[in-house]
Design an enzyme around this catalytic site. Structure first.
Site, mmCIF file in Angstrom:
data_model
loop_
_atom_site.group_PDB
_atom_site.id
_atom_site.type_symbol
_atom_site.label_atom_id
_atom_site.label_comp_id
_atom_site.label_asym_id
_atom_site.label_seq_id
_atom_site.Cartn_x
_atom_site.Cartn_y
_atom_site.Cartn_z
ATOM 1 N N ASP A 16 0.826 -1.207 0.000
ATOM 2 C CA ASP A 16 0.000 0.000 0.000
ATOM 3 C C ASP A 16 0.863 1.261 0.000
ATOM 4 O OD1 ASP A 16 -2.396 1.360 -0.044
ATOM 5 O OD2 ASP A 16 -2.679 1.291 2.131
ATOM 6 N N GLY A 17 0.306 2.335 -0.555
ATOM 7 C CA GLY A 17 0.953 3.648 -0.450
ATOM 8 C C GLY A 17 1.552 4.193 -1.743
ATOM 9 N N GLY A 58 0.073 5.707 -4.196
ATOM 10 C CA GLY A 58 -0.512 7.014 -4.503
ATOM 11 C C GLY A 58 0.078 8.108 -3.627
ATOM 12 N N ARG A 59 0.200 7.817 -2.310
ATOM 13 C CA ARG A 59 0.752 8.817 -1.393
ATOM 14 C C ARG A 59 2.224 9.085 -1.689
ATOM 15 N NH1 ARG A 59 -1.488 5.808 3.707
ATOM 16 N NH2 ARG A 59 -1.928 4.303 2.072
ATOM 17 N N ARG A 95 -0.635 9.526 -9.469
ATOM 18 C CA ARG A 95 -0.661 8.261 -8.733
ATOM 19 C C ARG A 95 -0.017 7.123 -9.539
ATOM 20 N NH1 ARG A 95 -4.053 7.596 -4.579
ATOM 21 N NH2 ARG A 95 -4.291 5.427 -5.170
ATOM 22 N N GLU A 133 -12.427 -4.285 -4.377
ATOM 23 C CA GLU A 133 -12.883 -2.909 -4.157
ATOM 24 C C GLU A 133 -12.114 -1.902 -5.010
ATOM 25 O OE1 GLU A 133 -12.196 -5.111 -1.645
ATOM 26 O OE2 GLU A 133 -14.264 -5.481 -1.000
ATOM 27 N N ASN A 134 -10.908 -2.280 -5.470
ATOM 28 C CA ASN A 134 -10.140 -1.349 -6.305
ATOM 29 C C ASN A 134 -10.807 -1.082 -7.659
ATOM 30 O OD1 ASN A 134 -6.926 -2.562 -5.076
ATOM 31 N ND2 ASN A 134 -8.067 -0.757 -4.442
ATOM 32 N N ARG A 161 -5.031 -1.739 8.811
ATOM 33 C CA ARG A 161 -6.233 -2.532 8.514
ATOM 34 C C ARG A 161 -5.893 -3.633 7.512
ATOM 35 N NH1 ARG A 161 -7.660 2.737 6.676
ATOM 36 N NH2 ARG A 161 -7.150 2.996 4.464
ATOM 37 N N GLU A 207 1.081 -13.388 12.309
ATOM 38 C CA GLU A 207 1.680 -12.219 12.956
ATOM 39 C C GLU A 207 1.580 -11.032 11.999
ATOM 40 O OE1 GLU A 207 2.789 -12.083 16.056
ATOM 41 O OE2 GLU A 207 2.349 -14.208 16.350
HETATM 42 C C1 IPE Z 1 -5.440 -2.628 -0.273
HETATM 43 O O1 IPE Z 1 -5.091 -1.305 -0.500
HETATM 44 C C2 IPE Z 1 -5.443 -3.375 -1.572
HETATM 45 C C3 IPE Z 1 -4.150 -3.547 -2.216
HETATM 46 C C4 IPE Z 1 -2.985 -3.253 -1.704
HETATM 47 C C5 IPE Z 1 -4.208 -4.124 -3.525
HETATM 48 P P1 IPE Z 1 -6.202 -0.189 -0.645
HETATM 49 O O2 IPE Z 1 -5.479 1.108 -0.818
HETATM 50 O O3 IPE Z 1 -7.185 -0.541 -1.693
HETATM 51 O O4 IPE Z 1 -6.933 -0.262 0.770
HETATM 52 P P2 IPE Z 1 -7.865 0.773 1.518
HETATM 53 O O5 IPE Z 1 -8.941 1.169 0.562
HETATM 54 O O6 IPE Z 1 -7.024 1.950 1.896
HETATM 55 O O7 IPE Z 1 -8.350 0.024 2.713
HETATM 56 C C1 IPE Z 2 -1.419 0.378 -3.464
HETATM 57 O O1 IPE Z 2 -1.249 1.749 -3.437
HETATM 58 C C2 IPE Z 2 -1.705 -0.152 -4.849
HETATM 59 C C3 IPE Z 2 -3.108 -0.576 -5.081
HETATM 60 C C4 IPE Z 2 -4.043 -0.608 -4.163
HETATM 61 C C5 IPE Z 2 -3.447 -0.995 -6.410
HETATM 62 P P1 IPE Z 2 -2.473 2.757 -3.441
HETATM 63 O O2 IPE Z 2 -2.818 3.063 -4.861
HETATM 64 O O3 IPE Z 2 -3.583 2.251 -2.612
HETATM 65 O O4 IPE Z 2 -1.819 4.048 -2.775
HETATM 66 P P2 IPE Z 2 -2.440 4.951 -1.615
HETATM 67 O O5 IPE Z 2 -2.854 4.045 -0.518
HETATM 68 O O6 IPE Z 2 -3.593 5.674 -2.219
HETATM 69 O O7 IPE Z 2 -1.330 5.849 -1.221
HETATM 70 MG MG MG Z 3 -4.039 2.387 -0.640
#
Ligand code: IPE
Ligand code: IPE
Ligand code: MG
Length: 252
Positions: free
Chosen positions: A21-22, A24-25, A34, A68-69, A195, A208
């Site tokens: 995750d992360g 985009g940020r 992103r 959900e993506n 989460r 863990e």
């Molecule tokens: C979880 O990340 C799914 C993946 C890493 C593929 P998300 O960015 O979709 O999760 P939420 O929406 O913040 O919970």
């Molecule tokens: C994880 O990074 C990749 C996918 C969920 C596909 P995000 O795209 O969720 O990046 P943030 O959480 O918005 O920073």
């Molecule tokens: Mg994310």
């Protein structure tokens, strides 16, 4: 001193799962779109895969795209699918070189046909590899998986190949997408979100959890070593007392 030198190779998790995750940020911090983050995330995927295999981890499962993506803007979904297609095509040779088998979990039928085709080819081409299984969770969510399993169990019962009394934890597990894999001992999530986001709900009953503050594109070898070292410092009690664990060891 690297965390690598502190890792006990006789006590490695067999199966590590990662919520990557992360992206985009990470990109936003750099004032980039992103999709720039997603592109750089691929380097981290490659590095985590090679690092896990080199250490001797047997299963690495990466959450790449959730059910959900699909709710994200079309532009971002298209960019992610394009990146996925490109990566499968370029990385298969490397997987073979490293003796890594590719596998998927999730609703693969919902992916664009070109991706399904290249996944199928890559899975076939790497099917004989034995060092590690790399599983990509694509269009995956745990609740979807549990419902699929339930439907398939009902079908088996209707066709009298299974009786309700026979259902136990191991039978139920065998109907999940992860049926042939052990449960992960370690689950890592990057980016300081605490989460699970619908990942492996059944399988992580006693896993863990490790949360890294790094954004996924910044997650490097050393971060994986640190997570494994941290895991190895924990006492896994599985409901028993600490005294029992000390006396019996973890396998009793
Ligand atoms: C979880 O990340 C799914 C993946 C890493 C593929 P998300 O960015 O979709 O999760 P939420 O929406 O913040 O919970
Ligand atoms: C994880 O990074 C990749 C996918 C969920 C596909 P995000 O795209 O969720 O990046 P943030 O959480 O918005 O920073
Ligand atoms: Mg994310």
């Amino acid at each position: 001193m690297s965390f690598k030198d502190k890792i006990d190779l006789d006590n490695l998790p067999q199966h590590i799962a990662i919520i990557m995750d992360g992206n985009g940020r990470w990109a936003r911090q750099k004032r980039k779109p992103r999709t720039f983050g997603h592109k750089h995330g691929v380097t981290s995927v490659r590095e985590a895969t090679e690092t896990a295999a080199e250490l001797g981890v047997k299963y690495l499962t990466l959450y790449a795209f959730s059910t959900e993506n699909w709710k994200r803007p079309k532009f971002e979904i298209d960019a992610l699918m394009h990146l996925l297609l490109q990566s499968i095509r370029t990385e298969t040779t490397k997987l073979n070189k490293n003796n890594i088998r590719l596998n998927t979990i999730g609703d693969i039928e919902s992916l664009p046909v070109a991706i399904r085709k290249s996944l199928k080819d890559a899975i076939e081409q790497t099917s004989g590899n034995t060092r590690m299984t790399l599983t990509l969770a694509l269009s995956y969510s745990a609740r979807w998986e549990i419902i699929q399993a339930t439907k398939n169990i009902v079908r088996e019962i209707q066709q009298t190949r299974l009786s309700a009394e026979e259902i136990n934890e191991s039978v139920f597990s065998s109907f999940l997408n992860t049926g042939s894999m052990p449960d992960p001992e370690l689950l890592i999530r990057t980016s300081s979100d605490f989460r699970i986001s619908n990942f492996l709900l059944w399988q992580i009953a006693y896993t863990e959890l490790y949360f890294s503050p790094k954004f996924w594109p910044d997650f490097r070898k050393e971060d994986l070593y640190e997570a494994i070292f941290d895991f190895q410092q924990r006492e896994r009690r599985f409901g028993k007392t600490g005294e029992q664990i000390l006396k019996d060891g973890i396998n009793d």
